[in-house]
Design an enzyme around this catalytic site. Sequence first.
Site, short mmCIF file in Angstrom:
data_model
loop_
_atom_site.label_atom_id
_atom_site.label_comp_id
_atom_site.label_asym_id
_atom_site.label_seq_id
_atom_site.Cartn_x
_atom_site.Cartn_y
_atom_site.Cartn_z
N THR A 27 -4.19 -5.03 1.21
CA THR A 27 -3.50 -3.74 1.38
C THR A 27 -4.34 -2.82 2.26
OG1 THR A 27 -4.41 -2.74 -0.63
CG2 THR A 27 -2.39 -4.02 -0.87
N LYS A 57 0.86 -1.19 0.00
CA LYS A 57 0.00 0.00 0.00
C LYS A 57 0.89 1.23 0.00
CE LYS A 57 -4.56 0.84 0.59
NZ LYS A 57 -5.58 0.03 -0.10
N GLN A 95 29.43 16.53 -9.35
CA GLN A 95 29.99 15.28 -8.82
C GLN A 95 30.91 15.55 -7.63
OE1 GLN A 95 29.55 15.90 -12.04
NE2 GLN A 95 29.34 14.03 -13.27
N HIS A 125 19.67 23.65 -14.61
CA HIS A 125 20.45 24.65 -15.32
C HIS A 125 19.76 26.02 -15.35
CE1 HIS A 125 22.67 21.15 -16.55
NE2 HIS A 125 21.62 20.66 -17.16
N ARG A 171 29.36 29.95 -12.56
CA ARG A 171 27.99 29.71 -13.01
C ARG A 171 27.08 29.64 -11.78
NH1 ARG A 171 27.77 23.19 -14.65
NH2 ARG A 171 28.59 22.44 -12.66
#
Lengths: 280, 280, 280, 280
Positions: free
Chosen positions: A56, A11, A217, A245, A174
Site C-alpha cells: 500500500t 490505501k 423522499q 430534525h 416545518r
Amino acid sequence: MAKLTANSYGKSAVRLTKVVRSAALHQIFEMDVEIILEGAFEAVYTAGDNSACVPTDTMKNTVYALAKKHDFDAPERFAILLAEHFVGRFPQVSAATATIEQITWDRIQVVGKSHEHSFVKGAGKRLAIAREARTGGTIVHGGIRDLEVVKTTKSGFTGFPRDEYTTLKETTDRIFGTSIEAVWTYRPGALEFNPTYDAARTAILEVFATHDSLGVQQTIFEMGQQVLKAAGAITEISFTMPNQHRILANLEPFNLTNNNEIFVNTSEPFGLIRGTILRD
Amino acid sequence: MAKLTANSYGKSAVRLTKVVRSAALHQIFEMDVEIILEGAFEAVYTAGDNSACVPTDTMKNTVYALAKKHDFDAPERFAILLAEHFVGRFPQVSAATATIEQITWDRIQVVGKSHEHSFVKGAGKRLAIAREARTGGTIVHGGIRDLEVVKTTKSGFTGFPRDEYTTLKETTDRIFGTSIEAVWTYRPGALEFNPTYDAARTAILEVFATHDSLGVQQTIFEMGQQVLKAAGAITEISFTMPNQHRILANLEPFNLTNNNEIFVNTSEPFGLIRGTILRD
Amino acid sequence: MAKLTANSYGKSAVRLTKVVRSAALHQIFEMDVEIILEGAFEAVYTAGDNSACVPTDTMKNTVYALAKKHDFDAPERFAILLAEHFVGRFPQVSAATATIEQITWDRIQVVGKSHEHSFVKGAGKRLAIAREARTGGTIVHGGIRDLEVVKTTKSGFTGFPRDEYTTLKETTDRIFGTSIEAVWTYRPGALEFNPTYDAARTAILEVFATHDSLGVQQTIFEMGQQVLKAAGAITEISFTMPNQHRILANLEPFNLTNNNEIFVNTSEPFGLIRGTILRD
Amino acid sequence: MAKLTANSYGKSAVRLTKVVRSAALHQIFEMDVEIILEGAFEAVYTAGDNSACVPTDTMKNTVYALAKKHDFDAPERFAILLAEHFVGRFPQVSAATATIEQITWDRIQVVGKSHEHSFVKGAGKRLAIAREARTGGTIVHGGIRDLEVVKTTKSGFTGFPRDEYTTLKETTDRIFGTSIEAVWTYRPGALEFNPTYDAARTAILEVFATHDSLGVQQTIFEMGQQVLKAAGAITEISFTMPNQHRILANLEPFNLTNNNEIFVNTSEPFGLIRGTILRD
C-alpha cells in the site's frame, strides 16, 4: 474447514495538494485519494506469501508520482488514470478502484475581485470514483458530499400512516435541513466531467431551494429528475440524505406561543433517506 | 424519463439505555439503534404520497417501547424483535433491518471486586444486525468494532513485489497497530449469541497477540479460522482492518541510532485490508 | 496604533510511540506531545524577523530525539525533560510548556495471562504537563482525560431553586454518566509520578462507584478529597465533568410504565461542571 | 484538609434555530449556546446542598424562552440578554457568561438571485461572548472560528535559528493553509455588532489573501492591525492559527522534479501560533 471468499485491500486517506501555476491565476486541487485492489491475493491471506501483494506504500507513492506526471482538470480524470495504472501494471490485479474526495476551494474576494492564489473553503466536497476491471471496462462516478443546506418553509409531512407508537403531528410547515450526498454514474465514454458536476450541483441546490417538499423522499426524486434533465452525461444518480430534525421548542410551560419561530436542533436520532433515480 | 430504482429509509442513531434492576447486580444495555425499511415506497418518492410512509419518528418510539415490553439478554435478540416487528406490522414493508451498536460497559473494580451498578467504558463496541425479509426469512449478524490493539513485535512484511514507485523497505520486525472490525453471520436458528460473542472476541484478541504475522492479510485469515473453530454458530466472518502505521523515526540527522525504539504515529494515509472467511 | 501583547507558539500533535525492549516484557509509551514557547518573539510578529523563531519543525525533531536519548518511566519525566530543554537551549525563551497525552495500553489477556508485547486500548488517557519558566522554576501536572463512566443508581438531584423557566422534576434515582477529566498539580520536587497516577485514578473511580451522589458538584468535591487523601504528592486537583444526560423515556403515550428502566441518551445539551480542590 | 477554590458550572451545546418570518425574506439564526455561572456555590460541592444550584435544565429552557421573547439582530445581543438575565435573576450568581457559536448560513443562489428562505452553509462560524459580572459590568466579545483558508504562494519562512535538531530548509515560496480563529473585545457600550463583524471578517480574509507573509506570526500581526483600522469598536483581538503543513512531496526516488507542484497534506503535527493585538 475455512475458505477465503471476498477480499480486497488498499490505501486510504492519501492526501495530496496539486498546484497548477501555469498562469497568474493559480489552480489548486486538494484531494483525499483511496486506492483499492481486487485480484489473485489468496496466498497473501492463507499463506502469508506476499509475492503478489503490491505494498500500500507503493500505492501512495504512485498517487503522488502520477499527479506530477499527468495534467488533469477534473478529479474524475485523475481517478481514471490511477485505476488504469494498477490494472495495467500488475497482472494479479483484476480490478482497481480509485476514490477521490476533493476539497472545494473558492477564491477569496478582495474588493469584489476573485483573488489569484488565495482561497476559502467552499460548501460541500466533490467526489470522483473510477473502477477499472480487467474484464468489463471502466465505470466512472462523480458526486458531491457534505453539502449542508436548510430551508425555513415550503416543507411539510402529512398523510402518513399511524399506529399505537405514532405521536408525530402532521405539519405543512416545518424546517428542512440536510447534508446532501449524491453519487452519479457517467455514461460510458463521457468526458465532460466539470460541466456535469456544475450542472448537477446547481440543479440539486435549486431544487432544494424552490421545491415545495411533501417529504424528503419526494425532494430526492425531484432532484434526481432535474439532474438527469440538466446533465446528459449522467445515467443514474443516488442520494443519501439525513433528515436533520429541528423540533419545535415546547414553550407552553412558559406561557409563550411558538409561531414556528424557535426550534431545538438535534443531532440524533436522524432520519436517513436513500433513493436512486435512473434515466429511463 | 426518470425512474426510481433502489430505495430505503429509516431512523439512525436512536440512542437507548436499558437498565435491568431485577437483582442487586444491575445490568446496563446502552445501544445505538438504526432501523431501515425497504418496500413499496415508490409513490412516496414520485408523488409525495405518504400513505405508505411509516414515519421515522414512529420507528424511534417503537424502539423505546419494545425495549420496555421485552426482556432480552443480547443485542441480537433485540435486533430480531425490531426487524420482525416492522415486517409484521406494515404490509408495505418487504424487509426491515435493525442495526445495533452496543457500548461495552465493564464493571468498575472497587478493592478488587466488581461493582454492582457502576461501570467504565470497555474496549470496542459490540454489533448486532438482524434483517427480516417478508420472503426469505431472517439473517442475523454479530460483530465487534473499534477494538484498538497494538503489538510491538512479531510482525513483518517481506517478499512483496517492487516497481519503480516502491520505496518501502522489507522488515521482519515492525509495530502492528489496528482497529479491528469483524462482522459475522450466525447459522439460521442460532440463539447462543452471548457465548458466541465472547468466544469470537477472545479468539480475535488471542490470535492478534500470539500470531507471528507476515502481513495484515495473513492475520485476518488466521483470526477468521480461529473464530470459526471457537464459535460453531458462526458460518462466515468478515474483517475490515486499517493498518495504522507507526513509521520508524529517522534519527540519522541527529547521529542517533534507532534500534526499533522510536516511531512516528501517523493517522493518514493508512492501509485498509478486508477479508471474508467462510466455514467450508 | 497597534501593539502585540500576549503571544506564544509551538507544535501540536507530535505523535510518538516509544518501545522499551530491555526485557521480554515490552513497554510501550504512545504519546501525543505539544510544545509551546513564550519569550522575546515580538519582532517575529511585528517585523517578520525570524531570527529568534525556533522552527516548530525543530521542536518536533527534538521530541523524537530526546525520546531516544533519555530513559523515562512516566510521561511527567519526559515532559520535564522537554520543557527544560527549550528553556536551557534558547535564551529568547522565557517559558516552555510540554503537554503530553498518553494512550493507556492494557496488556491483552491470553488464557488468563498478560501478554508480553500485545496490547488493547484502555479506558481514559493519561496527562502530563510541565511548564518551565526561566524565572520561577518548574510546575508539573498530571491528569486523566476521557475516562467514561456510568452508574445506574445512587445518584439524585433535589432541593434546587425553581423559577418560571424550571420544568425539571426532582429525582432521587437517576443515571449518572460522565467523561472524567482531572488535572492535578504535583508539590515542587515530587518524583513519584506513577504511584500518584495510580492512586488518583483508583480514588476517582472508587468514589464515582460508591458515592451516594446528591449532584455532580458534590461528587467532584468528594473525588478531590479522596485523591488528596490517597496521593500525598498532589497539592491541588481540578475536575471538568460533563453531565451526559440519560432522560427517562416518555412511554405514557404507549400505556407503558417506565420504572426507571428505559432512558434516552442525549449528547446535547449537556451540563458542564468544574471544581478545584486544594489541600488545606 | 481540602478546600474548594475555583468552580463554575453551566449548560453546553444548547442548540437553537430561530426563524424570523416578519418579511418574505426569512432570516435564520442557528446557534450553539453555552451558559456558565460563577457564584456562591460552595455548599453545592461540599455538602450536596442544592438550594443555590440553578439547574442546568433551567438554563436550557431560559435560552429557548428568551430567544422567543426578544428580538435581536446579532448574536452578541442575545449573549448580553442571557448573561444579564442570570445575574439579574439569581442573587447567588456573581457572574454569568453566555458563549454563542453561530452557523453562517448563506442564501442559495437561484438563477443568480439570493433565495428568500433557502440556505447553504457558509465558511467559518461566528462567535459572540458576553460576560456579566455583578460588580464590574459587562464585557462583550465577537469572533470568527473555523475559517479555513489556503494560499498557494506569497508565503515564506527564512532566517530562523538552527541547532543540531534543525532539518527544515528555508523557503521563500510555500503553501500557507490555516483555520482562522479570532476573538475580539468590543469597547464598553459598543452596539455596532454586525458592521464590526463584517469589517473584521473582510479585513482578515483580505490580509490573508494579499499579504506577502514572512511567517504565520507576521500575518497574524498584520491581520490584527488591519482589523483595528477597519473596526473602531474593537479594542483588542486575539488570533489562534494552526499551521496546516503541506509538505513538498519527495519525488526524487521516481526521477521526477517537483517544481512546487505536488504536496503532501498532513493533519499532524501542526504548528500552533497565537497572538493578541491591542489598540494602542
